[in-house]
Design an enzyme around this catalytic site. Structure first.
Site, PDB file in Angstrom:
ATOM      1  N   LYS A   1       2.788  10.057   8.883  1.00  0.00           N
ATOM      2  CA  LYS A   1       1.671   9.803   9.386  1.00  0.00           C
ATOM      3  C   LYS A   1       2.494  10.546  10.725  1.00  0.00           C
ATOM      4  CE  LYS A   1      -0.269   5.700   7.696  1.00  0.00           C
ATOM      5  NZ  LYS A   1      -1.831   5.378   8.305  1.00  0.00           N
TER       6      LYS A   1
ATOM      7  N   THR B   1       2.273  24.345  -4.094  1.00  0.00           N
ATOM      8  CA  THR B   1       1.991  25.798  -2.884  1.00  0.00           C
ATOM      9  C   THR B   1       2.554  25.352  -1.798  1.00  0.00           C
ATOM     10  OG1 THR B   1       0.145  26.470  -4.830  1.00  0.00           O
ATOM     11  CG2 THR B   1      -0.093  27.401  -2.208  1.00  0.00           C
TER      12      THR B   1
ATOM     13  N   ASP C   1       8.714   2.469   0.831  1.00  0.00           N
ATOM     14  CA  ASP C   1       7.905   4.283   2.388  1.00  0.00           C
ATOM     15  C   ASP C   1       7.810   3.234   3.170  1.00  0.00           C
ATOM     16  OD1 ASP C   1       5.416   4.680   2.826  1.00  0.00           O
ATOM     17  OD2 ASP C   1       4.196   4.079   0.667  1.00  0.00           O
TER      18      ASP C   1
ATOM     19  N   PHE D   1       1.135  -1.264  -0.009  1.00  0.00           N
ATOM     20  CA  PHE D   1      -0.441  -0.247   0.077  1.00  0.00           C
ATOM     21  C   PHE D   1       0.838   0.920  -0.253  1.00  0.00           C
ATOM     22  CE2 PHE D   1      -2.599   3.940   1.371  1.00  0.00           C
ATOM     23  CZ  PHE D   1      -3.556   3.392   1.226  1.00  0.00           C
TER      24      PHE D   1
END
Lengths: 518, 518
Positions: free
Chosen positions: B351, B398, B319, B226
């Site tokens: 997280k 941004t 990851d 995931f």
């Protein structure tokens, strides 16, 4: 349903029509603006001590450079504690009038008292230090907070809202929602429920293939548009090659965007022909892809082109990331620019909304039901890992926004109402436009193609070099503006920008144009 | 360079090896943990008043439902002000021991005093109310703050960091950076500079086509992984069909992931064969795509498979969105799971890091230089809109993060050091593992395939139905756990989770298993 693409003025060009109306209202609005209490007591005007960046800023750049964290685009280091209202103070103590507002994303300028007060709310401290997964375990205050913020200012015809973290993730999820809805309709035509997935779909999606993945569907976007930098959003972005080079893109189509000439009323016939050409081009794309069995299921644009009616079964997505939340003089720019017979299917926001997200029509709510299909364990040969399949969680991620931004945005809306900031955007925008029109008369090479609505205003310089020179000189003289496209200067001041700031800009602008002999 | 994919235990299965080392150290570490002051004075333990959700929660769900904003996955509404430490209080006043921590994203639980103190910092108020575009106009404190946070805990061999907002945007940008670097190397082989773009590249990218877009390059990912939900991240996600159905994916390859059997030491031969099969499979994909002229330029995984050496010119992306920041008992799980001869090319976080981002090797810094190529205005026939082309801004958006999260993360690291939380993850994890091992002896159908490192622990139930039943009963009895895959229960407590919490869990778990007669 017949659906026709027609066109209207472009992004910050929402246009002469709106701008003129604004100008007509200017005097009365200016009175309102002056009467409204200015909550921010700014600590003086422009005050320059060095060139920008100065020695401290240059040293920080040197110190910071090797660490990355910047993407290589740092313009200057700033002292945000010393900044206030419309004035940004840099690391060298230069105090500049900020007419770009952190890429159009500051609604109330720097350190606004209303936001500082909201920041002191103990609930905000809890939200900040106990960050929740909004989509899974939202705080009990969420329904009320949505009522008091995004639902309160929802565009007509749109009653549902989905928060995200930024504009790109909002667009990515809108594209998904449009595809989910299209596929559900296709299944209905085949007599299947919206989440009656076939075995073939369930298995092929796990290895990125059709029919499970929607690799035959696409979102149409327009040349010159900007919708973000994550890969699907980037596929729809067509403003500069440097954004797209060496990154992957979906095979989604790109349509021409009308290159209108300004002022609109002097070029009515050419503009009408240009619009017709672009509408025909977009229609041809819809038809061609449909004939090829790989339909366009949505089209995304900044408040620019419009759909009047629908001959294609495609979602109408308006990206108001930059134009939304009052800067146009309207809460949402598309409401002003277009006399739409019905609402768009999606309206995307971010920047001045403090967090990303989108409004959507009920038809685009992803099909619910937690356990739609459960595969038995009797077929171990299949590739996909588990039998558990839920149809919830189709629009989902861990954070799905940030509750602190929702509390702050409530304070933005309250301040805007109290201080009359939407009216101020109209009056200040008109004043800024008059200033620029006067400059255009005296400096026709430096100021051309002037357009705007509210304080969303831009003009072009004669050449890219002239634009770069002008922007740099303005900065050294204490005025920050944005640059975009090849030769445009862009204004995106905060909503608190007032006539006194326009006056200050006017002086610096005139002096700078004289200084550069433009 | 030869590069070989080899395998190691899976995501929360980082493995018996590490877990056993942890167990050995448990007694001494437990002493450390007990000695360390517990800063959070929690207001008591589990206290249940209703079933979950109770009447207030159900009413809120009814009230909130039609507004959207949830993706259809809301589990319960919570009273975050009343929550503290490891205890989450829901809208009905039920006080539950939270072992899932908002999808593994709360480092210090709820309303931690150190975070509340950091929240009161006036600099945080300024960052919050004057949000800057970090990549364009960062605050002057940024270099120092990065030194005190992400650079301080950088994995060995990685000295650069790039902040983003969430894990998905971090992965999307990592994929881009990997492709930029690969293309730069290709250009170098052809005697061109890294940003010497050809006219064909400049024009084709604007309509989403090769050679400008990197549509011939891909990132390899693994079944069961995931990596997020935006479209490129989603292409690399293969955990559940519902994440991927009806969304578009890139034609990127998917490799098998070793299905290891636990405990590892009882299945050494089968596991070695399974690992060899998966390594061969991945190698075959690299070779096939290279032969087809569409090379795989990176591969992404949670700390699971490892690269020992490189025969393919592909970026190694780890990851650590879920596994990073001490929960494994190590700052970064890959450091524990793998004895890597050299650092990965990218390590992604989010997280517990409070915001997304990634570490990267210098070789993956996007080529700098603001004005690499300027197209003249003499060719108006070209499609791309402007002559201005900058090679900066290639990794850019941004906000590029949120300075408030950086200040809070500094407080997280300070608290972790003061309270010995990394050691506590080792000792608490070992205690939790012992509790679960004992339960496995008595309830072998309910607890199987137990695996973990630190407090990152999971087990399987015999059937998906049993898992759902167990998770629901635990919740009604006051313990929140995560569910994932088809039949797993997942533990992701906050770093402050201690032995006293394990004891409380143990009582509830035993009672619940008896209650369900499992």
């Amino acid at each position: 349903m017949r659906r026709v693409l027609s066109s209207a003025p472009a992004a910050e060009m929402i246009g002469a029509a709106v701008a003129e109306k604004a100008a007509v209202r200017a005097l009365s609005a200016r009175a309102v603006s002056t009467a409204a209490a200015v909550a921010t007591e700014e600590g003086g005007g422009i005050s320059m001590k060095t060139k920008v960046p100065g020695p401290v800023g240059l040293r920080l750049m040197e110190q910071h450079g090797p660490q990355g964290a910047s993407g290589g685009a740092i313009s200057l280091f700033c002292d945000y504690r010393a900044s206030d209202g419309c004035y940004l103070v840099d690391a060298d103590g230069n105090r500049m009038l900020d007419m770009f507002s952190q890429i159009a994303s500051l609604p109330l300028g720097y350190n606004h008292p209303s936001l500082l007060a909201a920041q002191a709310d103990p609930l905000l401290a809890t939200y900040s230090t106990s960050r929740c997964a909004i989509g899974l375990m939202p705080p009990m205050e969420l329904p009320e907070l949505l009522d008091e913020t995004f639902l309160k200012i929802a565009p007509a015809g749109l009653s549902r809202v989905q928060t995200m973290l930024c504009g790109s993730s909002a667009n990515e999820n809108v594209f998904k929602a449009a595809m989910f809805a299209y596929r559900a309709k296709q299944r209905a035509k085949a007599g299947r429920g919206p989440t009656d997935f076939t075995r073939d779909e369930l298995e092929s999606c796990m290895v990125n293939q059709s029919p499970g993945c929607a690799n035959d569907l696409s979102i149409l976007s327009f040349r010159g548009g900007f919708h973000g930098r994550t890969m699907a959003a980037l596929t729809c972005t067509h403003s500069k090659p440097v954004h797209k080079l060496d990154a992957p893109a979906f095979d989604w189509p790109t349509a021409d965007f009308p290159a209108l000439q300004y002022p609109l009323e002097h070029h009515a016939a050419e503009n009408a022909a240009e619009e017709a050409r672009c509408v025909d081009g977009a229609r041809a794309i819809f038809e061609a892809r449909l004939a090829e069995g790989r339909p366009v299921v949505g089209f995304v644009l900044e408040p620019t082109l419009r759909r009047e009616d629908g001959e294609f079964d495609a979602a109408f997505i308006v990206d108001e990331v930059q134009t939304g939340v009052m800067a146009s003089g309207h809460m949402w720019a598309h409401q002003a620019a277009w006399g739409l017979p019905e609402a768009p299917d999606f309206v995307v926001f971010s920047k001045k909304a403090l967090l990303g997200g989108y409004y959507f029509k009920e038809a685009f709510q992803p099909p619910q039901g937690r356990h739609v299909q459960r595969r038995s364990d009797t077929d171990p040969a299949s590739h996909w890992p588990g039998p558990s399949l839920t149809a919830g969680y189709r629009i989902f991620n861990t954070w799905m926004g940030d509750m602190t931004k929702l509390l702050l945005f409530r304070a933005v809306l309250e301040a805007a109402e109290r201080e009359g900031l939407q009216a101020r955007a109209v009056s200040t925008g008109a004043a800024l436009m008059r200033t620029l029109e006067a400059a255009r008369e005296r400096h026709p090479r430096a100021v051309r193609n002037l357009r705007g609505a509210g304080t969303i205003i831009a003009f072009d310089c004669e050449t890219p070099e002239m634009r770069d020179e002008l922007a740099a000189a303005l900065r050294n003289n204490g005025v920050l503006v944005g640059t975009n496209g090849s030769q445009s200067i862009r204004f995106r001041p905060a909503l608190i920008f007032g006539d006194e700031h326009v006056d200050e800009f006017e002086g610096v602008f005139a002096a700078t144009l004289r200084q550069l002999a433009l």
